[in-house]
Design an enzyme around this catalytic site. Structure first.
Site, PDB file in Angstrom:
ATOM      1  N   ARG A   1       6.324 -17.004  -5.669  1.00  0.00           N
ATOM      2  CA  ARG A   1       5.968 -15.985  -5.775  1.00  0.00           C
ATOM      3  C   ARG A   1       5.789 -15.874  -7.618  1.00  0.00           C
ATOM      4  NH1 ARG A   1      10.625 -11.906  -2.782  1.00  0.00           N
ATOM      5  NH2 ARG A   1       8.810 -12.291  -1.695  1.00  0.00           N
TER       6      ARG A   1
ATOM      7  N   HIS B   1       1.243  -8.656  -1.828  1.00  0.00           N
ATOM      8  CA  HIS B   1       2.007  -9.207  -1.365  1.00  0.00           C
ATOM      9  C   HIS B   1       1.870  -9.880   0.480  1.00  0.00           C
ATOM     10  CE1 HIS B   1       6.093  -9.986   0.073  1.00  0.00           C
ATOM     11  NE2 HIS B   1       6.439  -9.691   0.100  1.00  0.00           N
TER      12      HIS B   1
ATOM     13  N   GLN C   1       3.182 -10.872   3.595  1.00  0.00           N
ATOM     14  CA  GLN C   1       4.074  -9.388   4.315  1.00  0.00           C
ATOM     15  C   GLN C   1       3.228  -8.476   5.210  1.00  0.00           C
ATOM     16  OE1 GLN C   1       7.647  -8.757   4.116  1.00  0.00           O
ATOM     17  NE2 GLN C   1       7.286  -7.495   5.081  1.00  0.00           N
TER      18      GLN C   1
ATOM     19  N   CYS D   1       9.704  -3.404   4.186  1.00  0.00           N
ATOM     20  CA  CYS D   1       9.172  -4.696   3.990  1.00  0.00           C
ATOM     21  C   CYS D   1      11.072  -5.631   4.272  1.00  0.00           C
ATOM     22  CB  CYS D   1       8.087  -5.358   2.866  1.00  0.00           C
ATOM     23  SG  CYS D   1       8.708  -4.277   1.610  1.00  0.00           S
TER      24      CYS D   1
ATOM     25  N   ARG E   1       8.830 -11.966   9.846  1.00  0.00           N
ATOM     26  CA  ARG E   1       8.190 -12.681   8.656  1.00  0.00           C
ATOM     27  C   ARG E   1       8.335 -14.488   8.987  1.00  0.00           C
ATOM     28  NH1 ARG E   1       7.809 -10.855   3.080  1.00  0.00           N
ATOM     29  NH2 ARG E   1       7.203 -12.982   2.832  1.00  0.00           N
TER      30      ARG E   1
END
Ligand code: NVA
Length: 229
Positions: A24, A51, A54, A186, A214
């Site tokens: 990340r 992302h 996601q 999200c 997720r």
């Protein structure tokens, strides 16, 4: 990352220790740099441009509710940020139409938009950018929003909160959408800013199914890259 040694050296060291790296990062280029120099799979856990994990999970959640994905319409309302960028690529890939309604100056990355449009063309889908949230949600099966201030933009908070105010996902906006449209975010959400309590806790919200998925989607990604499933 990139503080004590170069990202390339960290990639080489970590590759000796682990079977895969999920990174990340603030900068997209840093993820690319790590991936270029690692000998194990590098998974983008979020950066300032994309992302992707996601989006993989979100497509799964939409599919659970409204399969097939092909031919659906997703309206993204808010900042043309990393989440929006990845949704554009993901929607195009599965043949889902997408409109991103963003304030002028906060549209998605132009290069990525071109890429998404190219993919969409081959799949018979359309990718649009608009400024009016009300017309964007018309006919949409999915309404999606995300924070107005992403990681690293904290200094722009005050200005952004003013500019994005007309882009709040609230019951008035939902009046313009299909009655069976679902709402996604999200997370983490800033209740009262990009989404109201009423919508987030309301019958059209699938935000917490989305959060649960997720977990499952990340397991699938690990299985794909680490176990070669
Ligand atoms: N756009 C947000 C997503 C958080 C998961 C950010 O980058 O901060």
């Amino acid at each position: 990352m990139g503080r004590g040694e170069t990202i390339a050296d960290t990639a080489r060291v970590l590759s000796r220790y682990v079977d895969g790296i999920m990174y990340r990062a603030f900068k997209h280029e840093n993820v690319r740099e790590l991936a270029r120099n690692a000998s194990v799979p590098v998974i983008n856990g979020l950066d300032d441009r994309e992302h992707p994990c996601q989006t993989v999970s979100d497509l799964f959640t939409i599919q659970e509710r409204k399969a097939p994905l092909d031919g659906l319409k997703l309206a993204y309302v808010g900042d043309g940020n990393n989440v929006c960028n990845s949704l554009l690529l993901g929607s195009a890939t599965v043949g889902m139409d997408m409109t991103a309604a963003c304030p002028a100056g906060y549209e998605p990355d132009p290069e990525l938009l071109r890429e998404a449009r190219q993919i969409a063309k081959d799949r018979g889908a359309t990718i649009e950018v608009a400024h009016d949230p009300h017309s964007a949600v018309r006919g949409a099966d999915v309404i999606y929003t995300d924070v107005w201030v992403s990681m690293g933009q904290e200094r722009e908070k005050e200005e952004r909160e003013k500019i994005f105010r007309p882009y709040q996902v609230n019951t008035k906006l939902l009046d313009h959408a299909k009655p069976d449209a679902v709402v996604m975010h999200c997370l983490p959400a800033h209740r009262g800013l990009e989404i109201t309590d009423e919508v987030m806790d309301g019958p059209r919200s699938i935000v917490f199914d989305q959060a649960e998925n997720r977990l499952h989607a990340q397991k699938a990604i690990l299985a794909r890259f680490l176990a070669g499933v």
